[in-house]
Design a protein around this motif. Structure first.
Motif, PDB file in Angstrom:
ATOM      1  N   VAL A 153       0.851  -1.190   0.000  1.00  0.00           N
ATOM      2  CA  VAL A 153       0.000   0.000   0.000  1.00  0.00           C
ATOM      3  C   VAL A 153       0.887   1.240   0.000  1.00  0.00           C
ATOM      4  N   ILE A 165      -2.417   0.228  -4.526  1.00  0.00           N
ATOM      5  CA  ILE A 165      -2.128  -1.139  -4.117  1.00  0.00           C
ATOM      6  C   ILE A 165      -1.291  -1.823  -5.188  1.00  0.00           C
ATOM      7  N   GLU A 172      -8.649   1.361  -8.995  1.00  0.00           N
ATOM      8  CA  GLU A 172      -8.661  -0.085  -9.190  1.00  0.00           C
ATOM      9  C   GLU A 172      -9.073  -0.837  -7.935  1.00  0.00           C
ATOM     10  N   ASN A 173      -9.684  -0.143  -6.968  1.00  0.00           N
ATOM     11  CA  ASN A 173     -10.082  -0.756  -5.711  1.00  0.00           C
ATOM     12  C   ASN A 173     -11.601  -0.703  -5.565  1.00  0.00           C
ATOM     13  N   LYS A 174     -12.154  -1.692  -4.893  1.00  0.00           N
ATOM     14  CA  LYS A 174     -13.588  -1.728  -4.611  1.00  0.00           C
ATOM     15  C   LYS A 174     -13.794  -1.913  -3.112  1.00  0.00           C
ATOM     16  N   SER A 194     -10.520   7.098  -6.565  1.00  0.00           N
ATOM     17  CA  SER A 194     -11.086   6.789  -5.247  1.00  0.00           C
ATOM     18  C   SER A 194     -10.496   7.641  -4.141  1.00  0.00           C
ATOM     19  N   LEU A 211      -8.258  -6.441   3.794  1.00  0.00           N
ATOM     20  CA  LEU A 211      -7.735  -5.976   2.524  1.00  0.00           C
ATOM     21  C   LEU A 211      -7.318  -7.206   1.718  1.00  0.00           C
ATOM     22  N   ALA A 213      -5.572  -8.169  -1.545  1.00  0.00           N
ATOM     23  CA  ALA A 213      -4.720  -7.542  -2.557  1.00  0.00           C
ATOM     24  C   ALA A 213      -4.413  -8.458  -3.727  1.00  0.00           C
ATOM     25  N   ALA A 223     -12.729  -4.892 -10.336  1.00  0.00           N
ATOM     26  CA  ALA A 223     -11.575  -4.276  -9.681  1.00  0.00           C
ATOM     27  C   ALA A 223     -10.321  -5.043 -10.070  1.00  0.00           C
ATOM     28  N   SER A 225      -6.953  -4.163  -8.416  1.00  0.00           N
ATOM     29  CA  SER A 225      -5.874  -4.090  -7.429  1.00  0.00           C
ATOM     30  C   SER A 225      -6.261  -4.599  -6.054  1.00  0.00           C
ATOM     31  N   SER A 226      -7.494  -4.368  -5.621  1.00  0.00           N
ATOM     32  CA  SER A 226      -7.855  -4.813  -4.272  1.00  0.00           C
ATOM     33  C   SER A 226      -9.352  -4.749  -4.051  1.00  0.00           C
ATOM     34  N   PHE A 228     -11.772  -4.230  -0.501  1.00  0.00           N
ATOM     35  CA  PHE A 228     -11.836  -3.967   0.925  1.00  0.00           C
ATOM     36  C   PHE A 228     -13.176  -4.474   1.448  1.00  0.00           C
TER      37      PHE A 228
END
Length: 800
Positions: A153, A165, A172-174, A194, A211, A213, A223, A225-226, A228
């Protein structure tokens, strides 16, 4: 200040009581929601213990106030530990356990789930609980800052919460709250990304966060990259409870309790007074934010549970035209430049959803229906003079709204875990955009208003099973996603997403893990909904595609459960394709970075490629003998291609080297001290084109310099490092609790290098100076733009 805290301690200590605390809750099997009777519950490191009754209920009494690790176990089930359970005198702790059945018959096989190893995600998962989030040095109770302690991170030296990430972009994160998607978790979010300066989620309501990843489960989509996974606490079942938090920048009120016999609730509201602080210290912008959260849980019967989630935020960003006292010439130039560049912004967003979970003997159905919306409005006038329409540089209004449905069936039978499901999403994107600055120099003006609607659809199936007496775990899944935003995207077979994971126990507590998978994500709505003057969806005509990402991961994990320790090493490789690039300047959107504003509102083509690869190392010590800590090291490279240049170049997320060291110690009388030190390698940036920027015709239209795209990400900043400290003191009373803390960010006042500002030379009256050698140009000069200053925060938390 010191005398104040000494006096405070003396006053409150005189009211201390010797009453004892209580822990109670319910132990269930998460597969069928059946109670686990006669399970053992132990407070580790003490002699306190209890056994659950036939309804799975247990109670531990006469526990001194403090922080404990609590473990639940039963023959035939995997052990579960709840770390850092805060026991107080004011009210009982509500602590529920879910124990998973264990098929192993070998005693040497480790079956505890203390560090969040699961069948679907046996690698690349990191967990933080509520206490770790609350006390994190420099985090100021903001989850977006707290996760920066985890490997892979990256963060920025500015005050933004961009989540980067493993070399991937912030978009690229959700984010999921109790399995319901919440697209925005930061105030003043960058549209198409984001990030934002302040988190929305109230840590008072969070139970824990995972997390993920890499090695993504097949029931998660869209997504690269990651993911959550936030799990909120369940509201108290016995009586109402309230928490009041007063910090340096906001006031937060939280409340929870029962509504009848079957329903509980959690409620939070927060109001900032950051604008007053910013005005006091003379900053040229004044942000105001408010946020709200609500969760209700209804146990319709023993087999049916209904959860409702609501999250919302209202943000306002205005300019401060007041001139600070004792302003230096450099401060003046910096302030005037920011006033010329920063827009007036109003933004609001919300997400609501319901989840229905229906249990049966060997599994459960999960149905999720949700809606979210983001409204973003930015206005900028030249010289901030609103008296004439001719002064309007841009007026941007857009709305993103999504309506989503997801159905999943989870089956646990004959040692297999099988899941399958479908999802559908209907979205609306509205934009009204007048802009005479973006195309400065071309003579063109953007002036459009349009509404676009899109459908996304998908399905998945996954399965996992242990072999070799639970030494070998194999998990596999397949997704297929489609959307009507492009010809290629319409066919889900073009977006098949296979994935497979392995975990093998080399010896007790030592695991080898590996994963391979292909994942897809749709471009941002700013890309999908961009229209030309004729009302055509330009990027649909350009056949914009789902972004594709192929990943390989391999690692080693060593657990020391007797000391609450975990060590992991993981290597990863991510290969991007179909990444959008700008038609106007031939630059991949991954090389543009992220800041306040909008990304992707332009013609693009899906012709950029990228790669990110590296190595992560983690050492995690959960609370043991009053000590805790996290140490992580990440070596990462992130590179993308541009259509107008040859080969790979560093992306805007190419930190290369990330170190984070966090540790804390608890002392007698409920004192606690923590520290975090982090180091990040400098990221690349694109310098300004002085010749183009200095043209009067360009500057008058843009009020800011022009980037030199012939040198895309050609200059790299110096590394960034920072030390954060935190001191906590808790008091436990018969009816209420008090916690005051001092949090110091950037304790040694490190000044991080940022790209220099290119600003116009002004006379004493603030007028721009024309170049005496060329009347068609302004005089410009570079200003250093360091980021970072000591930021102390004093907070008070009252629970009753």
């Amino acid at each position: 200040m010191k005398q104040f805290f000494v006096l405070l301690a003396l006053v409150f200590s005189s009211f201390q009581t010797f009453s004892q605390g209580v822990i109670r809750g319910k132990i269930t099997n998460p597969i069928n929601n059946q109670p686990v009777a006669f399970a053992n519950v132990l407070v580790l490191g003490t002699e306190f213990g209890a056994i659950s009754d036939e309804n799975g209920l247990y109670k531990l009494s006469n526990i001194p106030a403090g922080l404990y690790n609590v473990r639940a176990s039963f023959v035939g089930f995997k052990t579960k530990t709840a770390f850092e359970v805060q026991v107080t005198l004011a009210r009982p702790v509500q602590l529920d356990f879910e124990l998973i059945e264990d098929a192993s018959e070998l005693s040497e096989v480790v079956v505890n789930s203390d560090f969040s190893r699961s069948e679907e995600t046996p690698l690349s998962v990191r967990k933080l609980n509520s206490n770790e989030i609350e006390r994190y040095p420099g985090g100021n109770r903001d989850i977006s800052r707290v996760i920066q302690a985890l490997p892979g991170v990256a963060s920025t030296p500015s005050f933004r919460n961009d989540i980067l990430i493993r070399g991937g972009a912030p978009n690229e994160n959700k984010f999921f709250i109790d399995e319901i998607e919440v697209p925005v978790i930061n105030h003043f979010a960058t549209q198409g990304s984001s990030g934002g300066p302040v988190g929305i989620l109230n840590v008072n309501l969070i139970k824990n966060v995972d997390l993920i990843a890499g090695g993504f489960p097949a029931n998660r989509m869209d997504a690269l990259s990651s993911f959550f996974e936030f799990q909120l606490k369940e509201g108290r079942r016995d009586k109402m409870a309230t928490q009041l938090t007063v910090g340096a920048s906001e006031l937060t009120l939280s409340n929870e309790g029962p509504i009848g016999d079957k329903t509980t609730y959690l409620l939070s509201a927060r109001r900032s007074y950051l604008q007053g602080l910013f005005k006091l210290i003379g900053l040229p912008f004044l942000p105001t934010f408010n946020d709200f959260q609500l969760k209700t849980t209804t146990k319709i019967n023993d087999k049916t549970e209904l959860t409702f989630i609501g999250v919302g935020a209202i943000d306002k960003f205005v300019l401060n035209m007041d001139v600070p006292k004792d302003e230096t010439e450099e401060d003046r130039e910096n302030r005037l430049y920011l006033l010329d560049v920063l827009p007036v912004q109003n933004q609001w967003n919300y997400a609501t959803g319901v989840k229905l979970k229906r249990y049966r003997e060997n599994g459960f159905w999960t149905f999720v229906l949700s809606r979210n919306m983001l409204n973003n409005h930015s206005v900028k006038y030249a010289g901030n003079d609103e008296s004439s329409p001719d002064k309007l540089l841009f007026d941007y209004l857009s709305q993103e709204s999504e309506n989503k449905f997801r159905a999943e069936n989870s089956v646990f039978k004959n040692g297999f875990t099988v899941k399958y499901g479908v999802n559908y999403e209907y979205s609306r994107y509205y934009i009204k955009n007048f802009d005479r600055s973006t195309l400065a120099g071309s003579g063109e003006v953007i002036n459009l208003e349009s509404t676009s609607n899109f459908s996304l659809y998908g399905g998945f199936v996954s399965a996992s099973k242990y072999f070799d007496d639970e030494r070998l775990l194999i998990s596999a899944g397949l997704r297929a996603d489609g959307g009507d935003f492009g010809k290629t995207a319409e066919n889900p077979l073009n977006q098949l997403s296979p994935r497979i994971s392995f975990s093998y126990q080399l010896r007790p507590n030592l695991f080898a893990t590996a994963n391979a998978g292909i994942y897809y994500q749709k471009p941002s709505y700013t890309v999908l909904g961009y229209k030309d003057d004729q009302g055509e969806l330009v990027n649909q005509l350009n056949n914009v595609r789902f972004i594709r990402n192929s990943q390989l991961i391999a690692g080693i994990e060593w657990l020391m459960p007797e000391k609450n320790r975990r060590f992991t090493v993981e290597a990863f490789y991510k290969k991007y394709s179909n990444y959008p690039s700008s038609v106007r300047n031939g630059i991949s959107l991954a090389n543009l970075g992220a800041d306040f504003g909008v990304i992707g509102n332009e013609p693009v083509e899906s012709n950029s490629e990228g790669r990110a690869y590296g190595l992560e190392m983690l050492a995690q010590q959960r609370l043991f003998e009053n000590f805790y800590g996290i140490a992580s090291l990440t070596l990462v490279r992130s590179e993308f291609t541009n259509p107008n240049t040859a080969g790979y170049i560093p992306s805007s997320w190419d930190n290369r080297f990330i170190v984070s060291l966090t540790a804390g110690r608890r002392f007698g009388n409920n004192w606690e001290i923590g520290a975090r030190w982090r180091f990040l390698g400098g990221t690349p940036y694109t310098p300004y084109d002085y010749e183009e920027s200095s043209l009067i015709s360009n500057w008058d239209l843009r009020n800011q310099p022009v980037l030199d795209y012939s040198q895309i990400n050609a200059v790299r900043l110096a590394g960034f490092h920072q030390l954060d400290l935190r001191l906590d003191k808790k008091y436990y009373f018969l009816k209420w609790n008090l916690n005051w803390y001092v949090d110091i960010q950037n304790a040694y006042n490190f000044k991080a290098e940022q790209p220099p500002l290119l600003v116009p030379v002004r006379d004493p009256d603030g007028n721009l100076q024309i170049d005496p050698t060329d009347p068609s140009r302004y005089q410009l000069k570079y200003l250093d733009n360091p980021a970072g200053s000591i930021l102390p925060t004093i907070g008070i938390i009252v629970e009753f």
